[in-house]
Design a protein around this motif. Sequence first.
Motif, PDB file in Angstrom:
ATOM      1  N   MET A  66       0.833  -1.198   0.000  1.00 52.88           N
ATOM      2  CA  MET A  66       0.000   0.000   0.000  1.00 52.88           C
ATOM      3  C   MET A  66       0.871   1.252   0.000  1.00 52.88           C
ATOM      4  SD  MET A  66      -3.050   1.144  -0.079  1.00 52.88           S
ATOM      5  CE  MET A  66      -3.966   2.639   0.249  1.00 52.88           C
ATOM      6  N   GLU A  67       1.907   1.252   0.804  1.00 55.71           N
ATOM      7  CA  GLU A  67       2.805   2.396   0.854  1.00 55.71           C
ATOM      8  C   GLU A  67       3.512   2.592  -0.470  1.00 55.71           C
ATOM      9  OE1 GLU A  67       6.565   4.088   3.470  1.00 55.71           O
ATOM     10  OE2 GLU A  67       5.558   2.208   4.029  1.00 55.71           O
ATOM     11  N   ARG A  68       3.875   1.435  -1.122  1.00 54.65           N
ATOM     12  CA  ARG A  68       4.541   1.553  -2.412  1.00 54.65           C
ATOM     13  C   ARG A  68       3.595   2.125  -3.453  1.00 54.65           C
ATOM     14  NH1 ARG A  68       7.655  -3.654  -4.445  1.00 54.65           N
ATOM     15  NH2 ARG A  68       8.779  -3.072  -2.538  1.00 54.65           N
ATOM     16  N   ASP A  69       2.315   1.709  -3.442  1.00 47.97           N
ATOM     17  CA  ASP A  69       1.340   2.270  -4.377  1.00 47.97           C
ATOM     18  C   ASP A  69       1.136   3.767  -4.128  1.00 47.97           C
ATOM     19  OD1 ASP A  69       1.076  -0.239  -5.405  1.00 47.97           O
ATOM     20  OD2 ASP A  69      -0.730  -0.725  -4.244  1.00 47.97           O
ATOM     21  N   GLU A  70       1.102   4.161  -2.873  1.00 51.65           N
ATOM     22  CA  GLU A  70       0.934   5.577  -2.552  1.00 51.65           C
ATOM     23  C   GLU A  70       2.117   6.396  -3.054  1.00 51.65           C
ATOM     24  OE1 GLU A  70       1.010   8.282   1.473  1.00 51.65           O
ATOM     25  OE2 GLU A  70      -0.064   6.368   1.529  1.00 51.65           O
ATOM     26  N   ARG A  71       3.311   5.862  -2.880  1.00 51.07           N
ATOM     27  CA  ARG A  71       4.485   6.573  -3.361  1.00 51.07           C
ATOM     28  C   ARG A  71       4.477   6.661  -4.895  1.00 51.07           C
ATOM     29  NH1 ARG A  71       9.470   7.890  -1.132  1.00 51.07           N
ATOM     30  NH2 ARG A  71       8.737   6.997   0.817  1.00 51.07           N
ATOM     31  N   ALA A  72       3.980   5.628  -5.576  1.00 51.24           N
ATOM     32  CA  ALA A  72       3.914   5.649  -7.036  1.00 51.24           C
ATOM     33  C   ALA A  72       2.920   6.699  -7.525  1.00 51.24           C
ATOM     34  CB  ALA A  72       3.532   4.263  -7.565  1.00 51.24           C
ATOM     35  N   VAL A  73       1.786   6.798  -6.833  1.00 51.52           N
ATOM     36  CA  VAL A  73       0.809   7.824  -7.202  1.00 51.52           C
ATOM     37  C   VAL A  73       1.391   9.211  -6.992  1.00 51.52           C
ATOM     38  CG1 VAL A  73      -1.446   8.809  -6.650  1.00 51.52           C
ATOM     39  CG2 VAL A  73      -1.161   6.329  -6.754  1.00 51.52           C
ATOM     40  N   ALA A  74       2.109   9.401  -5.884  1.00 49.73           N
ATOM     41  CA  ALA A  74       2.730  10.699  -5.609  1.00 49.73           C
ATOM     42  C   ALA A  74       3.769  11.030  -6.670  1.00 49.73           C
ATOM     43  CB  ALA A  74       3.354  10.695  -4.216  1.00 49.73           C
ATOM     44  N   ARG A  75       4.554  10.048  -7.091  1.00 50.87           N
ATOM     45  CA  ARG A  75       5.567  10.311  -8.109  1.00 50.87           C
ATOM     46  C   ARG A  75       4.920  10.657  -9.449  1.00 50.87           C
ATOM     47  NH1 ARG A  75      10.907   8.830  -7.218  1.00 50.87           N
ATOM     48  NH2 ARG A  75      11.356   9.268  -5.013  1.00 50.87           N
ATOM     49  N   ARG A  76       3.830   9.964  -9.795  1.00 49.74           N
ATOM     50  CA  ARG A  76       3.149  10.298 -11.051  1.00 49.74           C
ATOM     51  C   ARG A  76       2.597  11.727 -10.998  1.00 49.74           C
ATOM     52  NH1 ARG A  76       0.986   4.958 -10.762  1.00 49.74           N
ATOM     53  NH2 ARG A  76      -0.970   5.820  -9.936  1.00 49.74           N
ATOM     54  N   ASN A  77       2.081  12.089  -9.848  1.00 50.60           N
ATOM     55  CA  ASN A  77       1.581  13.459  -9.691  1.00 50.60           C
ATOM     56  C   ASN A  77       2.709  14.471  -9.846  1.00 50.60           C
ATOM     57  OD1 ASN A  77      -1.130  14.335  -9.298  1.00 50.60           O
ATOM     58  ND2 ASN A  77      -0.555  15.238  -7.331  1.00 50.60           N
ATOM     59  N   TRP A  78       3.862  14.175  -9.237  1.00 51.04           N
ATOM     60  CA  TRP A  78       5.020  15.074  -9.305  1.00 51.04           C
ATOM     61  C   TRP A  78       5.564  15.165 -10.734  1.00 51.04           C
ATOM     62  CZ3 TRP A  78       6.979  18.082  -5.381  1.00 51.04           C
ATOM     63  CH2 TRP A  78       8.218  18.710  -5.628  1.00 51.04           C
ATOM     64  N   HIS A  79       5.610  14.030 -11.418  1.00 49.41           N
ATOM     65  CA  HIS A  79       6.112  14.027 -12.790  1.00 49.41           C
ATOM     66  C   HIS A  79       5.185  14.811 -13.713  1.00 49.41           C
ATOM     67  CE1 HIS A  79       8.526  10.070 -11.969  1.00 49.41           C
ATOM     68  NE2 HIS A  79       9.117  11.161 -11.501  1.00 49.41           N
ATOM     69  N   ARG A  80       3.887  14.730 -13.462  1.00 48.75           N
ATOM     70  CA  ARG A  80       2.957  15.517 -14.279  1.00 48.75           C
ATOM     71  C   ARG A  80       3.170  17.014 -14.052  1.00 48.75           C
ATOM     72  NH1 ARG A  80       0.305  15.512 -19.037  1.00 48.75           N
ATOM     73  NH2 ARG A  80      -1.388  17.043 -18.948  1.00 48.75           N
ATOM     74  N   TYR A  81       3.467  17.390 -12.819  1.00 51.44           N
ATOM     75  CA  TYR A  81       3.782  18.787 -12.528  1.00 51.44           C
ATOM     76  C   TYR A  81       5.055  19.219 -13.258  1.00 51.44           C
ATOM     77  CZ  TYR A  81       6.921  21.806  -9.813  1.00 51.44           C
ATOM     78  OH  TYR A  81       7.880  22.709  -9.428  1.00 51.44           O
ATOM     79  N   GLU A  82       6.081  18.377 -13.253  1.00 48.88           N
ATOM     80  CA  GLU A  82       7.322  18.718 -13.952  1.00 48.88           C
ATOM     81  C   GLU A  82       7.111  18.769 -15.462  1.00 48.88           C
ATOM     82  OE1 GLU A  82      10.231  15.897 -12.534  1.00 48.88           O
ATOM     83  OE2 GLU A  82      11.035  17.463 -11.225  1.00 48.88           O
ATOM     84  N   TYR A  83       6.248  17.902 -15.961  1.00 59.20           N
ATOM     85  CA  TYR A  83       5.950  17.917 -17.406  1.00 59.20           C
ATOM     86  C   TYR A  83       5.313  19.250 -17.796  1.00 59.20           C
ATOM     87  CZ  TYR A  83       3.612  16.682 -21.799  1.00 59.20           C
ATOM     88  OH  TYR A  83       3.165  16.661 -23.093  1.00 59.20           O
ATOM     89  N   GLY A  84       4.327  19.703 -17.041  1.00 58.76           N
ATOM     90  CA  GLY A  84       3.691  20.980 -17.344  1.00 58.76           C
ATOM     91  C   GLY A  84       4.628  22.148 -17.162  1.00 58.76           C
ATOM     92  N   ARG A  85       5.527  22.069 -16.168  1.00 61.60           N
ATOM     93  CA  ARG A  85       6.465  23.159 -15.940  1.00 61.60           C
ATOM     94  C   ARG A  85       7.442  23.299 -17.096  1.00 61.60           C
ATOM     95  NH1 ARG A  85      10.610  22.329 -11.171  1.00 61.60           N
ATOM     96  NH2 ARG A  85      11.375  20.899 -12.763  1.00 61.60           N
ATOM     97  N   GLU A  86       7.929  22.184 -17.611  1.00 64.15           N
ATOM     98  CA  GLU A  86       8.902  22.228 -18.702  1.00 64.15           C
ATOM     99  C   GLU A  86       8.251  22.479 -20.054  1.00 64.15           C
ATOM    100  OE1 GLU A  86      12.035  22.310 -18.203  1.00 64.15           O
ATOM    101  OE2 GLU A  86      11.808  21.948 -16.045  1.00 64.15           O
ATOM    102  N   ARG A  87       6.950  22.212 -20.167  1.00 66.53           N
ATOM    103  CA  ARG A  87       6.259  22.386 -21.446  1.00 66.53           C
ATOM    104  C   ARG A  87       5.600  23.763 -21.551  1.00 66.53           C
ATOM    105  NH1 ARG A  87       3.947  18.439 -24.377  1.00 66.53           N
ATOM    106  NH2 ARG A  87       3.260  20.242 -25.593  1.00 66.53           N
ATOM    107  N   GLY A  88       6.279  24.795 -21.104  1.00 69.08           N
ATOM    108  CA  GLY A  88       5.773  26.138 -21.336  1.00 69.08           C
ATOM    109  C   GLY A  88       5.524  26.966 -20.098  1.00 69.08           C
ATOM    110  N   HIS A  89       5.323  26.323 -18.938  1.00 74.63           N
ATOM    111  CA  HIS A  89       4.998  27.125 -17.759  1.00 74.63           C
ATOM    112  C   HIS A  89       6.212  27.907 -17.272  1.00 74.63           C
ATOM    113  CE1 HIS A  89       2.699  28.341 -14.270  1.00 74.63           C
ATOM    114  NE2 HIS A  89       3.693  27.959 -13.491  1.00 74.63           N
ATOM    115  N   ARG A  90       7.391  27.326 -17.360  1.00 73.15           N
ATOM    116  CA  ARG A  90       8.592  28.044 -16.932  1.00 73.15           C
ATOM    117  C   ARG A  90       8.797  29.299 -17.796  1.00 73.15           C
ATOM    118  NH1 ARG A  90      13.078  26.028 -14.244  1.00 73.15           N
ATOM    119  NH2 ARG A  90      12.480  23.886 -14.716  1.00 73.15           N
ATOM    120  N   GLU A  91       8.597  29.168 -19.101  1.00 68.29           N
ATOM    121  CA  GLU A  91       8.737  30.322 -19.983  1.00 68.29           C
ATOM    122  C   GLU A  91       7.653  31.355 -19.707  1.00 68.29           C
ATOM    123  OE1 GLU A  91      10.653  32.600 -22.769  1.00 68.29           O
ATOM    124  OE2 GLU A  91      11.290  30.652 -21.915  1.00 68.29           O
ATOM    125  N   PHE A  92       6.437  30.867 -19.435  1.00 65.90           N
ATOM    126  CA  PHE A  92       5.366  31.805 -19.099  1.00 65.90           C
ATOM    127  C   PHE A  92       5.696  32.605 -17.845  1.00 65.90           C
ATOM    128  CE2 PHE A  92       1.868  32.185 -16.010  1.00 65.90           C
ATOM    129  CZ  PHE A  92       1.178  33.236 -16.584  1.00 65.90           C
TER     130      PHE A  92
END
Length: 707
Positions: free
Chosen positions: A1-27
Amino acid sequence: MERDERAVARRNWHRYEYGRERGHREFCKIARVNEGMYLGGGLQWSEEDRQALLEAGKPCFEFNQILPKVNAALGYQIANRMDIAFKPRNGQATDDVAGTLSKVAMQVGDNVDLHWKETQVYADGLIQQRGYFEIKVDYEDSLLGEISVEALDPMDVIPDPDAKSYDPDSWSDVVVLRWMTYDEIEANYGEEARAKLEVEAPDEEDFGDDFDDEERNRFGDSTNIGVDRLGEMTVGDGCKRVRVVDRQYWRMERAECIVTDTGDIRPVEGMPEQRIADIIAAGGFRTKRRIRRVRWTVSTMNHILHDDWSPFNHFTIVPFFPFFRRGLTRGLVDNAVGPQQMLNKSLSQYLHTINTTANSGWITWAGTINNMRPDELEERGAESGLHIEMKAKTPQEQMPRKIQPNQIPQGLDRIVDRSAMLLEQATGINEAMMGQRGPETSGIAIQSRQFAAQQQLSVPLDNLARTRHLLAGRMLEIIQSFYDEPRILRITETDDRGRPITQSLPVNMPFEDGSGIFNNLTLGEYDVVVTEQPMQITFENSQFVQVMEMMEKGAPIPWPFVLRYSNLAHKQEMIDAMERQAQEKPDPLLEAKVMLLRAQTLTEASKKDKTASEAVNKAVEALYSAMQAAGVVAQNPAVAPLADEMLASAGFEDKNGAPVVDSYGATAEFAPAAGSVPTNTDPLTPANPAVGVTRGIRTPETDGAMQ
């Protein structure tokens, strides 16, 4: 359960980094530059340009022309507030409940200071390209829940980088970055979430080091702050703030739903049983099907703080983009950056050129000056009243000569003027919209030019209306979904005399006999109507002017209604005094007006009677003349052809057909003539009722007959 929770958190974090690098940093970089250009105060020059000018000994002045122009655009929104209303759409919706929903929306707007927060979002859009509302339900102040509306920092909101629609329903997700203390995390997500973050071990991977990000606005500066690899920021006072990724995204799920009588599909989860029963009673039914729902995940880099289905049918984020073109956003400041920089640089260069001409330098010969050294002449050469003492017998050709300064380059002043004109063209805000006209211009002319200049803001204002409609629609859904318990709201209205009154508004209140629910907000479908209404003082002024104009045209408007729209300090006391005076003693002026109106009415009636009497008199005269003429023809038939010829020549038209005067063959018997009766023998003045009326009664014979 803890491993699944950490995986969900990492996917959430990676999605944030994806949006940041895909234009938000430049904005964020562009938004930071635009905000500096708007605020000024030293922020319109980059640090590199400033250092280069200082090293070259040149000034770097700012002449901020963006601030007043953007403020003029903000003035329109400030002077016109949003007015939300609803109207019924289907059979279960009623006009009474629609009015109640409108009052609830007004109460919510006042409770959350919606007008000021809308101003902030509108300013964010004009300056930084994007503005964002966040609307949700807050249970901090009320157990029943209250609608909360916040204005988010656009640099903290990351929309779907692959979306290109204005409506967030077409986005796949939206991310909101938050820096939260451990106390705030405990208050929002519980003690367990805080405990997990406090015992978290450092990670070797560097996911939280964001030194290259643009700095967020705050009251303090960024000194004495460190950011570690977990995205934890330690302030100088020892307080830690953790970067929290708040993400909402769409996901398909097979869920139990209820289909209303209008065909709308709503998930049953979280819906009150009474509302479900009412929808089924109205013709709806329950079913299971795959639907698209909002999933809400809040996490740090490694831990989940919240992961569940959203209680709302849409994202809580409502955007505002002044200029929107399929995912590309712009504000008023973007196109004004270049002209403003050109204005600053050209004016700084112009002043630098003028300053250099004041101390252009000297040409001297060694050993010719007696009262100062060469370095002193270099420092004091531009002083007023400078005295230079030459040594004796110094030749004329060795006298100190001032170096002729270079002339100011031609066209430099025109560049300054051109820069100011380009600023107006880039923002669309000219002097007319800012009200900067001379005293020789009339107020009506200024208002007309301001109205014409507002056409330049048509696109931002239209997008603001779109954002308002989205926000009002979200508010309606939340009211119908979460304001389902009996509650009493306090609202403020105005009575017939404009006096503010506070009254209670019960909603979802069961009747005592159990026959139904009073002001049931959960039933029915309603359409959203968003209009603009001027601020109170401006609205009352315009109403007062219109009332006075109507009174000048003769409209019988009572004075209490006129005072209602005035700005007098004690208008309520005046209205009360006028009403008491009207009850105790009639107003003599009013009575005089009533008597005058009554007299005018009688006069009009008399005129009508007089006209009718005159018509009768004329008819009697015509009838009498005709009878006299007939008598003449009967006594003397020979005159009939001559009379017919005369009448036809005069244009007389016979209704019975020609001839006008028929020949009369019989011989009339003359009545015995009365003694000394006046007769009319003048053919130019035939017999007239004026004579017959007074004398014909006594003379039965025909007046016009010749004896």
